[in-house]
Design a protein around this motif. Structure first.
Motif, PDB file in Angstrom:
ATOM      1  N   THR A  30      61.898  57.130  90.663  1.00  0.00           N
ATOM      2  CA  THR A  30      60.898  56.053  90.703  1.00  0.00           C
ATOM      3  C   THR A  30      59.488  56.618  90.895  1.00  0.00           C
ATOM      4  O   THR A  30      58.543  56.170  90.238  1.00  0.00           O
ATOM      5  N   SER A  56      65.550  55.723  87.041  1.00  0.00           N
ATOM      6  CA  SER A  56      65.387  54.796  88.164  1.00  0.00           C
ATOM      7  C   SER A  56      64.304  53.808  87.774  1.00  0.00           C
ATOM      8  O   SER A  56      63.880  53.782  86.619  1.00  0.00           O
ATOM      9  N   GLY A  57      63.859  53.031  88.739  1.00  0.00           N
ATOM     10  CA  GLY A  57      62.717  52.159  88.481  1.00  0.00           C
ATOM     11  C   GLY A  57      63.052  50.695  88.306  1.00  0.00           C
ATOM     12  O   GLY A  57      62.145  49.872  88.160  1.00  0.00           O
ATOM     13  N   ALA A  58      64.361  50.337  88.322  1.00  0.00           N
ATOM     14  CA  ALA A  58      64.713  48.927  88.130  1.00  0.00           C
ATOM     15  C   ALA A  58      64.216  48.074  89.299  1.00  0.00           C
ATOM     16  O   ALA A  58      63.629  47.005  89.098  1.00  0.00           O
ATOM     17  N   VAL A  59      64.446  48.566  90.500  1.00  0.00           N
ATOM     18  CA  VAL A  59      64.033  47.789  91.675  1.00  0.00           C
ATOM     19  C   VAL A  59      62.504  47.681  91.706  1.00  0.00           C
ATOM     20  O   VAL A  59      61.946  46.591  91.927  1.00  0.00           O
ATOM     21  N   ASN A  98      71.479  54.063  84.338  1.00  0.00           N
ATOM     22  CA  ASN A  98      71.075  53.756  85.714  1.00  0.00           C
ATOM     23  C   ASN A  98      72.323  53.281  86.430  1.00  0.00           C
ATOM     24  O   ASN A  98      73.350  52.997  85.803  1.00  0.00           O
ATOM     25  N   ASP A 150      72.984  48.412  89.637  1.00  0.00           N
ATOM     26  CA  ASP A 150      72.602  47.969  90.986  1.00  0.00           C
ATOM     27  C   ASP A 150      72.897  46.500  91.251  1.00  0.00           C
ATOM     28  O   ASP A 150      73.189  46.121  92.381  1.00  0.00           O
ATOM     29  N   ASP A 173      72.452  56.720  94.921  1.00  0.00           N
ATOM     30  CA  ASP A 173      71.170  57.325  94.553  1.00  0.00           C
ATOM     31  C   ASP A 173      71.329  57.974  93.188  1.00  0.00           C
ATOM     32  O   ASP A 173      72.420  58.398  92.813  1.00  0.00           O
ATOM     33  N   ASN A 174      70.205  58.028  92.468  1.00  0.00           N
ATOM     34  CA  ASN A 174      70.291  58.510  91.091  1.00  0.00           C
ATOM     35  C   ASN A 174      70.340  60.038  90.977  1.00  0.00           C
ATOM     36  O   ASN A 174      70.609  60.557  89.894  1.00  0.00           O
TER      37      ASN A 174
HETATM   38  N1  GLU Z   1      68.912  52.640  90.771  1.00  0.00           N
HETATM   39  C1  GLU Z   1      67.685  52.487  91.481  1.00  0.00           C
HETATM   40  C2  GLU Z   1      66.637  51.802  90.616  1.00  0.00           C
HETATM   41  O1  GLU Z   1      66.711  51.827  89.415  1.00  0.00           O
HETATM   42  C3  GLU Z   1      67.110  53.824  91.921  1.00  0.00           C
HETATM   43  C4  GLU Z   1      67.980  54.685  92.784  1.00  0.00           C
HETATM   44  C5  GLU Z   1      67.315  56.046  93.034  1.00  0.00           C
HETATM   45  O2  GLU Z   1      66.161  56.229  92.677  1.00  0.00           O
HETATM   46  O3  GLU Z   1      67.958  56.932  93.570  1.00  0.00           O
HETATM   47  O4  GLU Z   1      65.715  51.215  91.111  1.00  0.00           O
END
Ligand code: GLU
Length: 370
Positions: A13, A50-53, A133, A136, A147-148
């Motif tokens: 992220t 990452s970055g979905a949240v 990803n 989640d 964690d990614n």
């Molecule tokens: N899967 C989470 C997301 O896409 C990130 C998890 C991580 O960064 O480790 O927001």
């Protein structure tokens, strides 16, 4: 650039947002340009994004996201945004992308693991860029990887990748926290992840680099055992992908282990979760770690947890160090009876014939050196 390879690129992220609260399009398009360059040079590229949240938080313009339920909701909103953005950026170069959302449960069962692997390889053979990803939105604590960094190690194992690039906001692993220690030195090469390095990385990210250094070490440890070179590098550096592959970037490289391991053992490293442990004596531990031996009942001192025949269990020393894991030929009540017995006594003790190996070496992977 070096010979053609399959490269898994994990984008955290912090890289995708350039340290802000929203996805940073200029940063993402620059990374897309670099990925396209790798593709054109003949490499296969898999992205773990990452970055979905973060994207979900941005769309809803909210600060929430501390509880699991809130994070799941934000990820459900943001994942669509995230994949849409990747898709439109790669479309500039006429490259198709595919979304793959995984959880630990998809890797745990060998059949599901093989299905995911076949799909991933299909995408690569059609010149599609998989963008992966964690799922989640549905991943509860029991079934999530969490964690990614670790997820990207599992993906690299799944894809039989040559390299895993963990791009972050630091050049790599340092001897001290580089943010407040001018004398901190970059560790450019790691043969094996050991306790000293783990202590350096800390648990919470207060010691070294970013918060994720300890999960990066876990990921590197698993992947290098499976025959993957793992490189931590700074995502914002110019031409970082090309420079990592041509060994000209500041980075930390975790060198892959020499001895190749087969497909089933690769799955054992990344797939199933263990529900039990067997505590073994020093002789058994030494034989397993250094002589490639199977675990015999004689070496078992104690049995902990509940497991069925064929389940994955951890092999631990009397001091509690996990040194290996493997598929156990007995369930826990039977192993309680069999522990400490000589192989020739097993049939009498159990009341039925049983192979002398409690965990056969073909079904066992080493996790630590003694
Ligand atoms: N899967 C989470 C997301 O896409 C990130 C998890 C991580 O960064 O480790 O927001």
């Amino acid at each position: 650039m070096e010979q053609k390879s399959t490269v898994v690129i994990k984008l955290g992220t912090s890289v995708l947002t350039a340290g802000t609260k929203r996805l940073n399009k200029p940063r993402m398009i620059e990374l897309v340009r670099q990925c396209v360059e790798l593709k054109r040079a003949g490499h296969q590229v898999i992205i773990v994004s990452s970055g979905a949240v973060a994207a979900g938080r941005d769309v809803l313009n909210t600060e929430i996201g501390h509880s699991l339920a809130e994070k799941q909701m934000l990820a459900a909103v943001g994942q669509g945004q995230l994949i849409h953005l990747w898709q439109s950026l790669f479309a500039i170069y006429d490259l198709p992308v595919a979304q793959m959302l995984l959880t630990r449960a998809d890797l745990e069962h060998r059949e599901r693991y093989l299905t995911a692997r076949d799909m991933l390889l299909q995408l690569l053979s059609h010149e599609v860029i998989p963008i992966i990803n964690e799922n989640d939105a549905v991943a509860t604590t029991e079934i999530k990887v969490g964690d990614n960094d670790n997820l990207s190690a599992y993906v690299a194992i799944l894809a039989n990748a040559d390299k895993l690039l963990l791009l972050t906001d630091q050049h790599g692993l340092f001897t001290q926290d580089p943010r407040n220690n001018p004398n901190a030195q970059l560790i450019d090469k790691v043969e094996r992840v050991n306790d000293e390095l783990r202590a350096l990385a800390g648990d919470s990210g207060t010691a070294l680099g970013t918060g994720g250094m300890s999960t990066k070490l876990q990921a590197a440890d698993i992947a290098q055992r499976a025959g993957v070179d793992v490189i931590i590098a700074k995502g914002s550096e110019d031409n970082i992908l090309n420079r990592v592959l041509s060994h000209t970037a500041k980075s930390t490289t975790f060198v892959r282990f020499e001895a190749p391991i087969g497909g089933r053992k690769r799955w054992l490293l990344s797939g199933p979760k263990s529900t039990g442990r067997v505590v073994c004596d020093d002789g058994a531990i030494e034989a397993i770690c250094n002589r490639g031996a199977s675990l015999l009942a004689k070496g078992v001192i104690a049995v902990e947890g509940r497991f069925q025949r064929g389940d994955l269990v951890q092999i631990v020393t009397q001091a509690g160090l996990i040194i290996a894991q493997g598929l156990c030929n007995l369930d826990d009540p039977a192993l309680q009876l069999a522990k400490g017995c000589h192989s020739r006594e097993l049939e009498d003790v159990l009341g039925y014939a049983c192979s002398s190996e409690i965990i056969h070496r073909d079904n066992l992977v080493i996790l630590a050196s003694v």
